[in-house]
Write a protein that holds these residues in place. Structure first.
Motif, PDB file in Angstrom:
ATOM      1  N   LEU A 179       0.772  -1.074   0.042  1.00 11.33           N
ATOM      2  CA  LEU A 179       0.057  -0.059   0.111  1.00 11.33           C
ATOM      3  C   LEU A 179       0.980   1.037   0.094  1.00 11.33           C
ATOM      4  CD1 LEU A 179      -2.650  -1.232   2.589  1.00 11.33           C
ATOM      5  CD2 LEU A 179      -2.853  -1.155  -0.180  1.00 11.33           C
ATOM      6  N   PRO A 180       0.227   2.514  -0.427  1.00  9.22           N
ATOM      7  CA  PRO A 180       1.105   3.381  -0.852  1.00  9.22           C
ATOM      8  C   PRO A 180       1.961   4.219   0.263  1.00  9.22           C
ATOM      9  CG  PRO A 180      -1.162   4.336  -0.762  1.00  9.22           C
ATOM     10  CD  PRO A 180      -1.155   2.606  -0.910  1.00  9.22           C
ATOM     11  N   TRP A 181       1.605   4.032   1.702  1.00 11.08           N
ATOM     12  CA  TRP A 181       2.213   4.692   2.621  1.00 11.08           C
ATOM     13  C   TRP A 181       3.487   4.055   3.050  1.00 11.08           C
ATOM     14  CZ3 TRP A 181       1.734   9.442   5.386  1.00 11.08           C
ATOM     15  CH2 TRP A 181       0.980  10.513   4.795  1.00 11.08           C
ATOM     16  N   THR A 182       3.746   2.805   2.848  1.00  9.48           N
ATOM     17  CA  THR A 182       4.985   2.257   2.673  1.00  9.48           C
ATOM     18  C   THR A 182       6.195   3.045   2.060  1.00  9.48           C
ATOM     19  OG1 THR A 182       4.444   0.010   2.987  1.00  9.48           O
ATOM     20  CG2 THR A 182       6.406   0.499   2.076  1.00  9.48           C
ATOM     21  N   ALA A 183       5.776   3.341   0.718  1.00 10.69           N
ATOM     22  CA  ALA A 183       6.637   4.441  -0.238  1.00 10.69           C
ATOM     23  C   ALA A 183       6.704   5.680   0.582  1.00 10.69           C
ATOM     24  CB  ALA A 183       6.057   4.601  -1.687  1.00 10.69           C
ATOM     25  N   VAL A 184       5.682   6.137   0.875  1.00 14.32           N
ATOM     26  CA  VAL A 184       5.610   7.675   1.481  1.00 14.32           C
ATOM     27  C   VAL A 184       6.543   7.489   2.796  1.00 14.32           C
ATOM     28  CG1 VAL A 184       4.375   9.508   2.563  1.00 14.32           C
ATOM     29  CG2 VAL A 184       3.255   8.213   0.767  1.00 14.32           C
ATOM     30  N   LEU A 185       6.555   6.668   3.689  1.00 11.22           N
ATOM     31  CA  LEU A 185       7.563   6.760   4.923  1.00 11.22           C
ATOM     32  C   LEU A 185       8.836   6.265   4.413  1.00 11.22           C
ATOM     33  CD1 LEU A 185       5.272   5.134   7.348  1.00 11.22           C
ATOM     34  CD2 LEU A 185       5.829   7.477   7.401  1.00 11.22           C
ATOM     35  N   ALA A 186       9.266   5.512   3.490  1.00 10.25           N
ATOM     36  CA  ALA A 186      10.640   5.376   3.185  1.00 10.25           C
ATOM     37  C   ALA A 186      11.238   6.322   2.502  1.00 10.25           C
ATOM     38  CB  ALA A 186      10.659   3.892   2.541  1.00 10.25           C
ATOM     39  N   ALA A 187      10.299   7.075   1.475  1.00 13.92           N
ATOM     40  CA  ALA A 187      10.874   8.027   0.483  1.00 13.92           C
ATOM     41  C   ALA A 187      12.098   9.091   1.263  1.00 13.92           C
ATOM     42  CB  ALA A 187       9.945   8.645  -0.143  1.00 13.92           C
ATOM     43  N   PRO A 188      11.761   9.521   2.365  1.00 10.50           N
ATOM     44  CA  PRO A 188      12.579  10.559   2.663  1.00 10.50           C
ATOM     45  C   PRO A 188      14.244  10.093   2.964  1.00 10.50           C
ATOM     46  CG  PRO A 188      10.567  10.750   4.188  1.00 10.50           C
ATOM     47  CD  PRO A 188      10.359   9.630   3.099  1.00 10.50           C
ATOM     48  N   GLY A 189      14.274   8.741   3.296  1.00  5.59           N
ATOM     49  CA  GLY A 189      15.759   8.372   3.341  1.00  5.59           C
ATOM     50  C   GLY A 189      16.410   8.476   2.118  1.00  5.59           C
ATOM     51  N   ARG A 190      15.492   8.224   0.996  1.00  6.20           N
ATOM     52  CA  ARG A 190      16.368   8.353  -0.595  1.00  6.20           C
ATOM     53  C   ARG A 190      16.371  10.005  -0.614  1.00  6.20           C
ATOM     54  NH1 ARG A 190      19.179   6.656  -4.693  1.00  6.20           N
ATOM     55  NH2 ARG A 190      18.054   7.112  -6.633  1.00  6.20           N
ATOM     56  N   TRP A 191      15.508  10.996  -0.467  1.00 15.51           N
ATOM     57  CA  TRP A 191      15.606  12.260  -0.642  1.00 15.51           C
ATOM     58  C   TRP A 191      16.603  12.706   0.112  1.00 15.51           C
ATOM     59  CZ3 TRP A 191       9.623  13.136  -0.004  1.00 15.51           C
ATOM     60  CH2 TRP A 191       8.891  12.550  -1.123  1.00 15.51           C
ATOM     61  N   VAL A 192      16.836  12.632   1.558  1.00 15.00           N
ATOM     62  CA  VAL A 192      17.749  13.029   2.109  1.00 15.00           C
ATOM     63  C   VAL A 192      19.307  12.584   1.942  1.00 15.00           C
ATOM     64  CG1 VAL A 192      18.466  13.838   4.754  1.00 15.00           C
ATOM     65  CG2 VAL A 192      15.749  13.933   3.689  1.00 15.00           C
ATOM     66  N   ALA A 193      19.411  11.261   2.057  1.00 16.15           N
ATOM     67  CA  ALA A 193      20.574  10.381   2.382  1.00 16.15           C
ATOM     68  C   ALA A 193      20.682   9.706   1.179  1.00 16.15           C
ATOM     69  CB  ALA A 193      20.656   9.908   3.576  1.00 16.15           C
ATOM     70  N   GLY A 194      19.970   9.309   0.029  1.00 15.67           N
ATOM     71  CA  GLY A 194      20.356   8.620  -0.953  1.00 15.67           C
ATOM     72  C   GLY A 194      19.851   7.203  -0.956  1.00 15.67           C
ATOM     73  N   ASP A 195      19.513   6.848   0.211  1.00 12.50           N
ATOM     74  CA  ASP A 195      19.124   5.367   0.604  1.00 12.50           C
ATOM     75  C   ASP A 195      17.777   5.112   1.360  1.00 12.50           C
ATOM     76  OD1 ASP A 195      19.023   2.554   0.940  1.00 12.50           O
ATOM     77  OD2 ASP A 195      21.116   2.511   0.389  1.00 12.50           O
TER      78      ASP A 195
END
Length: 455
Positions: A179-195
């Motif tokens: 469901l979509p909020w798995t991606a929403v909660l994980a995305a900041p790691g990618r945006w801020v630190a690349g992973d």
């Protein structure tokens, strides 16, 4: 610490040790061990009572320290699955093992002032272990990490991550199965630190703080939080980018808000958890049946989850349905998953029919609902029932893996923390102070003896 909490910690340690060893191997005796743990957890749930009517627990004795010492031994003696080099993996094991022993010492009876330091040491160990595997394995060969990384990129561009093809995925390449909020909660790691894995590590830390708060920062609650941070196999969980932290953080904050008598506010993190992974919906009947949460709040939480998911549903229902429902139903059994389903399949070649699988889950779910409706059960008992339902569901699943059992273990730790933070006596509803009968005073003219100091 009560006998029930001691049994819960023993069950948790066995569950996580078995789960760590199960990656990526099938062994019939691992399944047997899971079944034994499930029997203990169901028994604990069936004997749970209202924690508001139990005395305030003592500091916890030696049991929390013994559990942490046992975890340290597991870290040093059981090699987790990893793609990092052997030398780096040994440093990870040593770091988590030493941290476990250090926290065990800090939480020994008589060291009450060390609770904050103990949690800090556990957090430092968890962060160090997580950082070592993320840096040591910058591109893990698993579809979950590839999917979450590219889903975060799509989300950053304002695009849907459903109905996409994932470049370089070694497994699923044509679906976002969550469901979509798995991606929403994980995305900041990618945006801020690349992973995205940095976000997963941060969510575990936040969940641990919520666990300690559920335990009112008493020794038992802090020990449960430290065990969550230093759980066997936790380095594998972070390295593989498994998504259960996105669910746990919502459930842990929900439990904390319930503990602080903010039941309606707790609907918000529960809705986030429901909007993260599909199987959380199995817990809704339990929450609806529990009088201290009830069906109204459960309906509102489900409605809130629907609103959180709606933007992806209304803009592409067909691809959303394909990714989150059909993909999961069509997945082939994971032959090295340690479940009753795969045991029957590997040993006999027979696939358990879906009605039989559903009957097993519905049976324990029905037992939980009946128990929660018929007799008073506290927050610890409710959380134990939640763990029992998900554990049985895992055991009949064709795909259950370490991460699903990790979430069950986290719910057991939440239950231990809830028990540690239980109040003696009933809690009056928020905003309605409890009325107490005025004690009868001495007769007029009677002398009143002085009150002894220190009473």
């Amino acid at each position: 610490m009560s006998r029930r909490d001691t049994c819960a910690l023993v069950a948790w340690t066995a569950l996580l040790a078995l789960a760590t060893h199960s990656v990526v191997r099938y062994r019939w005796w691992i399944v047997a061990g899971y079944v034994a743990v499930a029997a203990v957890v169901v028994a604990l749930a069936r004997t749970a009572r209202d924690d508001r009517d139990t005395p305030v627990p003592r500091a916890g004795g030696w049991v929390p320290s013994a559990a942490l010492a046992a975890v340290g031994l597991v870290h040093l003696g059981l090699t987790p699955f990893s793609y990092v080099s052997a030398s780096t993996l040994w440093v990870v094991q040593l770091t988590l093992g030493v941290a476990s022993f250090a926290v065990a010492g800090l939480l020994l009876p008589g060291r009450g002032a060390s609770r904050v330091l103990a949690l800090g040491v556990a957090a430092a160990g968890a962060v160090a272990g997580g950082a070592l595997v993320v840096v040591g394995d910058p591109a893990p060969r698993i579809d979950v990490w590839v999917i979450l990384q590219q889903a975060a990129d799509a989300l950053g561009r304002g695009e849907s991550f459903y109905g996409r093809r994932w470049v370089g995925s070694p497994g699923i390449s044509d679906a976002f199965a969550y469901l979509p909020w798995t991606a929403v909660l994980a995305a900041p790691g990618r945006w801020v630190a690349g992973d995205v894995r940095w976000a997963m590590l941060a969510l575990v830390l936040v969940s641990a703080l919520a666990v300690a708060a559920v335990g009112r920062w008493r020794r038992g609650g802090v020990a449960a939080a430290a065990l969550l941070l230093l759980a066997p196999g936790s380095s594998t969980l972070v390295e593989q980018a498994w998504t259960e932290p996105t669910v746990l953080v919502g459930l842990a904050v929900w439990a904390w808000l319930l503990r602080t008598d903010r039941a309606w506010w707790s609907v918000v993190p529960l809705a986030v958890a429901l909007a993260g992974k599909q199987h959380v919906v199995a817990l809704l009947p339990l929450l609806a049946a529990w009088p201290r949460f009830g069906w109204r709040r459960s309906v509102v939480a489900a409605g809130g989850a629907g609103l959180l998911v709606a933007p992806w549903v209304v803009t592409g229902f067909g691809v959303f349905w394909h990714d989150t429902v059909l993909t999961m139903l069509r997945l082939e059994p994971l032959r090295f998953a340690d479940t009753v389903y795969t045991l029957v399949l590997n040993e006999t070649g027979v696939r358990l029919p879906l009605p039989l699988v559903g009957l097993a889950v519905l049976g324990v779910l029905a037992a939980a609902v009946v128990t929660l409706r018929r007799r008073p059960v506290g927050l610890a008992g409710l959380l134990t029932w939640c763990a029992a339902v998900l554990l049985v569901a895992n055991l009949v699943n064709k795909q259950a893996f370490y991460n699903q059992f990790w979430l069950v273990g986290a719910l057991l730790l939440l239950a231990v923390a809830a028990s540690a933070g239980a109040l003696s006596g009933p809690v009056p509803p928020r905003g309605r102070p409890e009325r107490r009968a005025r004690p009868a005073g001495p007769p007029a003219g009677a002398s009143v003896p002085p009150t002894p100091s220190g009473g």
